[in-house]
Structures are given as C-alpha cells and as structure tokens.
Design a protein around this motif. Structure first.
Motif, PDB file in Angstrom:
ATOM      1  N   SER A 116     -26.387   7.844 -57.416  1.00 14.66           N
ATOM      2  CA  SER A 116     -26.791   9.062 -57.422  1.00 14.66           C
ATOM      3  C   SER A 116     -27.981   8.938 -56.358  1.00 14.66           C
ATOM      4  CB  SER A 116     -28.118   9.453 -59.192  1.00 14.66           C
ATOM      5  OG  SER A 116     -28.169   8.573 -58.706  1.00 14.66           O
ATOM      6  N   GLY A 117     -28.409   7.614 -55.477  1.00 12.71           N
ATOM      7  CA  GLY A 117     -29.908   7.664 -54.498  1.00 12.71           C
ATOM      8  C   GLY A 117     -30.916   7.529 -55.698  1.00 12.71           C
ATOM      9  N   GLY A 118     -31.024   7.431 -56.824  1.00 10.80           N
ATOM     10  CA  GLY A 118     -32.209   7.258 -57.290  1.00 10.80           C
ATOM     11  C   GLY A 118     -32.863   6.041 -57.934  1.00 10.80           C
ATOM     12  N   VAL A 119     -31.444   4.599 -57.142  1.00  7.11           N
ATOM     13  CA  VAL A 119     -32.629   3.359 -57.797  1.00  7.11           C
ATOM     14  C   VAL A 119     -31.512   2.457 -56.044  1.00  7.11           C
ATOM     15  CG1 VAL A 119     -31.976   1.277 -58.824  1.00  7.11           C
ATOM     16  CG2 VAL A 119     -32.320   3.255 -59.375  1.00  7.11           C
ATOM     17  N   SER A 120     -32.478   1.425 -55.228  1.00  2.59           N
ATOM     18  CA  SER A 120     -32.008   0.976 -54.226  1.00  2.59           C
ATOM     19  C   SER A 120     -30.617  -0.294 -55.069  1.00  2.59           C
ATOM     20  CB  SER A 120     -32.886  -0.001 -53.522  1.00  2.59           C
ATOM     21  OG  SER A 120     -33.238  -1.378 -54.691  1.00  2.59           O
ATOM     22  N   LEU A 121     -29.666  -0.581 -54.101  1.00  2.00           N
ATOM     23  CA  LEU A 121     -29.157  -1.802 -54.511  1.00  2.00           C
ATOM     24  C   LEU A 121     -29.502  -2.664 -55.322  1.00  2.00           C
ATOM     25  CD1 LEU A 121     -25.923  -2.211 -54.394  1.00  2.00           C
ATOM     26  CD2 LEU A 121     -25.944  -3.538 -52.108  1.00  2.00           C
ATOM     27  N   LYS A 122     -30.876  -3.789 -54.510  1.00  3.42           N
ATOM     28  CA  LYS A 122     -31.713  -4.717 -55.119  1.00  3.42           C
ATOM     29  C   LYS A 122     -31.908  -4.023 -56.700  1.00  3.42           C
ATOM     30  CE  LYS A 122     -34.671  -8.040 -54.773  1.00  3.42           C
ATOM     31  NZ  LYS A 122     -35.174  -7.717 -55.835  1.00  3.42           N
ATOM     32  N   ILE A 160     -38.601  -5.223 -69.656  1.00  2.00           N
ATOM     33  CA  ILE A 160     -38.311  -5.311 -68.550  1.00  2.00           C
ATOM     34  C   ILE A 160     -38.684  -3.596 -68.179  1.00  2.00           C
ATOM     35  CG2 ILE A 160     -35.922  -4.663 -67.297  1.00  2.00           C
ATOM     36  CD1 ILE A 160     -34.493  -6.162 -68.859  1.00  2.00           C
ATOM     37  N   LYS A 161     -39.490  -3.134 -67.139  1.00  4.38           N
ATOM     38  CA  LYS A 161     -40.603  -2.197 -67.246  1.00  4.38           C
ATOM     39  C   LYS A 161     -38.927  -1.001 -66.944  1.00  4.38           C
ATOM     40  CE  LYS A 161     -44.645  -3.611 -64.807  1.00  4.38           C
ATOM     41  NZ  LYS A 161     -44.907  -3.551 -63.024  1.00  4.38           N
ATOM     42  N   GLU A 162     -39.766   0.258 -67.349  1.00  6.95           N
ATOM     43  CA  GLU A 162     -39.012   1.349 -67.119  1.00  6.95           C
ATOM     44  C   GLU A 162     -38.562   1.835 -65.824  1.00  6.95           C
ATOM     45  OE1 GLU A 162     -39.426   3.846 -71.613  1.00  6.95           O
ATOM     46  OE2 GLU A 162     -40.534   4.389 -70.127  1.00  6.95           O
ATOM     47  N   ILE A 163     -37.522   2.918 -65.153  1.00 10.39           N
ATOM     48  CA  ILE A 163     -37.233   3.124 -64.020  1.00 10.39           C
ATOM     49  C   ILE A 163     -37.821   4.322 -64.043  1.00 10.39           C
ATOM     50  CG2 ILE A 163     -36.617   3.821 -62.738  1.00 10.39           C
ATOM     51  CD1 ILE A 163     -34.714   1.183 -62.305  1.00 10.39           C
ATOM     52  N   LYS A 164     -39.479   5.092 -63.133  1.00 13.21           N
ATOM     53  CA  LYS A 164     -39.541   6.262 -63.187  1.00 13.21           C
ATOM     54  C   LYS A 164     -38.975   6.671 -62.475  1.00 13.21           C
ATOM     55  CE  LYS A 164     -43.634   4.799 -66.026  1.00 13.21           C
ATOM     56  NZ  LYS A 164     -42.763   5.683 -67.467  1.00 13.21           N
ATOM     57  N   PHE A 165     -39.097   7.936 -62.591  1.00  7.66           N
ATOM     58  CA  PHE A 165     -38.368   9.019 -61.297  1.00  7.66           C
ATOM     59  C   PHE A 165     -38.546   9.996 -60.848  1.00  7.66           C
ATOM     60  CE2 PHE A 165     -35.086   6.826 -63.933  1.00  7.66           C
ATOM     61  CZ  PHE A 165     -33.836   6.027 -62.939  1.00  7.66           C
ATOM     62  N   ASP A 166     -39.273  11.070 -59.541  1.00  5.54           N
ATOM     63  CA  ASP A 166     -39.673  12.007 -59.822  1.00  5.54           C
ATOM     64  C   ASP A 166     -38.650  13.263 -59.168  1.00  5.54           C
ATOM     65  OD1 ASP A 166     -39.512  11.648 -56.692  1.00  5.54           O
ATOM     66  OD2 ASP A 166     -41.417  10.564 -56.994  1.00  5.54           O
ATOM     67  N   GLU A 167     -38.477  14.473 -58.545  1.00  4.24           N
ATOM     68  CA  GLU A 167     -37.968  15.547 -58.402  1.00  4.24           C
ATOM     69  C   GLU A 167     -37.434  14.873 -57.114  1.00  4.24           C
ATOM     70  OE1 GLU A 167     -41.671  17.934 -56.340  1.00  4.24           O
ATOM     71  OE2 GLU A 167     -40.326  18.770 -57.962  1.00  4.24           O
ATOM     72  N   ASN A 168     -37.741  13.831 -55.937  1.00  2.73           N
ATOM     73  CA  ASN A 168     -36.449  13.482 -54.831  1.00  2.73           C
ATOM     74  C   ASN A 168     -36.672  12.324 -55.598  1.00  2.73           C
ATOM     75  OD1 ASN A 168     -38.541  15.775 -53.855  1.00  2.73           O
ATOM     76  ND2 ASN A 168     -40.412  14.688 -53.670  1.00  2.73           N
TER      77      ASN A 168
END
Length: 354
Positions: free
Chosen positions: A115-121, A226-234
C-alpha cells in the motif's frame, strides 16, 4: 475517488494458514516477474535477518508435503510475505493495480508494504517481530485448534458459548462464517461431534495456534513494547484496511502489532465498509482479488453480498451472466498455477476493458 468509469479492484491479502511445500512452484518456475520478485525478497531477508539462509530453499526442502510451513513461524511469515508481494508485482506488470486493500492477520505485513504505508525495512522488522512473538506462544503455551464453521456469531453466542466456554470466536468473516479457536481439545471434540450431527459445516485448520483468541495474551506485555506505526493522510498510495478493527488506516487508526495478533478479525466490517464506499462513489461493479495460494476469503464475498441490502451489488455466485461483483483467487492448490492466474487476468481485463 470516482469509480463510475472503471470498476474498482480490491486486493485481499490472506493470512498464513494455507501454505505448503510446493505452493506457487509452477508460477515461480515459469513466470520471470514472479520469480525475480520472490528471489529479491528472499535475498533481502536472507542477508538481513537469517544469516545467509534462504527461506525459499527451506520451504522447498521440507521433508514431505505433510510437513506444514506453519510449524516454523519465521518460515511461514517470510514465505507468505514474499509470495504476496511478488503476486502484487505480477499483477502490476499486467497493468492491474488495486483501488483498495484489505490485509488479513499475517497478510497485513504484505498489505502495509504494498500500500506504500510502510517501507520494506520497517515491514520486514515487523515481520520478524511478529514471527518471534508467535514462536514464543508456540513454545510456551498449550497447543490449540483453529477452525472454521458456518455459523453466525450471534447464534454461536446464544446457543453454544456457555456450553463450550473455552471455545472463542477469532474472526467474523460473514453472517454465516466464523474463524474459531481453542486450547481445550475435549471441548473441541464435543463441539465437532455436535456440529456434525446437526450438519453444521466445521473444518479444522492445519495449524496448532488459536490465533486471535485469549491464548495470544501470553505475549501482550512483550508485544506492547513494540511501537505502534502511525499514519497520516499521505502515508498510503492505496487506501488500506485493518483486520483488527475493520477500519481504514489513517491518522486515527495506527498499526498495533499486538492488536493485529489478538483482536477478533473484522472481515465482515471491513468488506461491508468497502462496498458502501464503492457504492457511494458511483461504481456499478467491483472486482475482489485474493492474494492467496488457495481460495479462502474470495468465496465469502458472495455471502457478504447477501447481507448488504444493496440495490446495486447483488451477485451471489461466480456463475451469473452479468455479475456486478467478481471475486477471484489468484491461485488454486488443485489446479495449475499459470492457468488459474492467467484466467483470472483475462477475467479482470474483460471487466475493466483493458
């Protein structure tokens, strides 16, 4: 988002239960796009996480077809991830990209990345952490039984939950399809016998982990470190749904690894919301494509349609002459990979006029 001209395509990334030694072998041998992507991710994992050991080779060298990859969580997580990302790349090479994405349980690793939301690493870091947490449960908790049954959640709670108090609802897929789990073998045997006598379909899954039940609470404290991964509209190039609450990931809905393992799967909520948004945005047709080595979620779309009360989306099987809902699995364990995949591509392109 305007869907009035081209039918939206929804990618569903399945969970880890359906894996086997020779899965996708024909596709790997005969399709260079798929093979190159599989090798690329395998090499990335091999060099960065597994001290030079190839998970793909490990899969192919399992003792026999009865030895499940699910016995090794690092193997099962890695194989599902590289398989789903490689299918995604293969569809993209055919000019087919999703309008929306829904990731189920372990399938969220690949869905977040695609989805593009998280990098491969960062995705691979999550993948290894998730495998470690599940492996911890396998080594320290009683073995369990995950299984499917054709029953509604309300009916199970009303008629069976008191009698079988150690059997839990792990996922609500449709009004007539539940993922269940338990570590109480005696109660499962009793329930299995009762359901068979009443002709209620029930099918055990080839795994020993009752995912998305209270058995997962064993790793709660560890997982919450383990830290949550937060997102924004972009954050996303493709809008993406969570299976832990059935809602779209956004600034108000972050990824939490414990909730993704523990919470009851909310497939019904997610798919119904997807249908509603597609209808609001003007589409008269929708195509669901399951990124799975064998059909799991794709047959359920038609069950969900029956409960929608929609005047537009009314297709309830794959045989209708002019369907407004098309639901496909990428592969089928019992058929040739390349034939199934290519037939699916033809169907998709026919409906989107490519």
């Amino acid at each position: 988002m305007d869907y009035s001209n081209t039918p939206p395509i929804v990618f569903i990334f399945c969970g880890q239960a359906v894996l086997w030694k020779t899965m996708a072998l024909e596709l790997y041998n005969e399709n260079s796009v798929f093979r190159e992507s599989m090798d690329k991710i395998d090499n990335y994992l091999k060099n960065n996480y597994f001290n030079g050991e190839s998970m793909l080779n490990k899969l192919r060298l399992l003792n026999d077809d009865d030895e499940s990859p699910n016995n090794n969580q690092y193997l099962s997580h890695s194989i599902l991830f590289m398989f789903q990302v490689s299918l995604f790349e293969l569809y993209k090479s055919e000019g087919i990209s999703p309008s929306l994405i829904y990731g189920v349980s372990c399938g969220e690793m690949a869905s977040l990345y695609c989805s593009g939301g998280v990098s491969l690493k960062n995705t691979c870091d999550l993948l290894i952490e998730r495998a470690r947490l599940i492996d911890k449960i396998v080594k320290n908790c009683p073995k369990g039984i995950p299984f499917f049954t054709s029953l509604g959640s309300d009916e199970f709670i009303e008629k069976y939950s008191k009698k079988y108090s150690d059997i839990e609802i792990a996922g609500i897929h449709t009004d007539f399809s539940l993922l269940m789990g338990t570590t109480n073998f005696e109660q499962f045997d009793q329930l299995f016998k009762e359901f068979k006598e009443k002709e209620i379909p029930i099918k055990r899954i080839n795994a020993c982990i009752p995912f998305h039940t209270s058995a997962m609470d064993f790793i709660k404290d560890d997982a919450f470190r383990i830290k949550e991964i937060k997102f924004d509209e972009n954050s996303f190039t493709v809008p993406t749904y969570s299976s832990s609450n059935g809602k779209r990931y956004n600034e108000n809905n972050s990824f939490n690894i414990f909730k993704s393992i523990r919470n009851c799967l909310c497939t019904k909520i997610a798919i119904q919301d997807i249908f509603n948004k597609i209808e609001i945005n003007g589409s008269k047709k929708v195509i669901f494509v399951e990124l799975s080595p064998h059909p799991i979620a794709s047959p359920m779309m038609y069950e969900i349609v029956r409960t929608l009360k929609s005047t537009i989306f009314t297709t309830t099987n794959n045989d209708e002459i002019n369907p407004n809902v098309i639901s496909l699995s990428s592969l089928n364990k019992n058929e040739n990979d390349n034939i199934v995949f290519n037939n699916g591509i033809k169907t998709i392109k026919r409906h989107i006029n490519l």
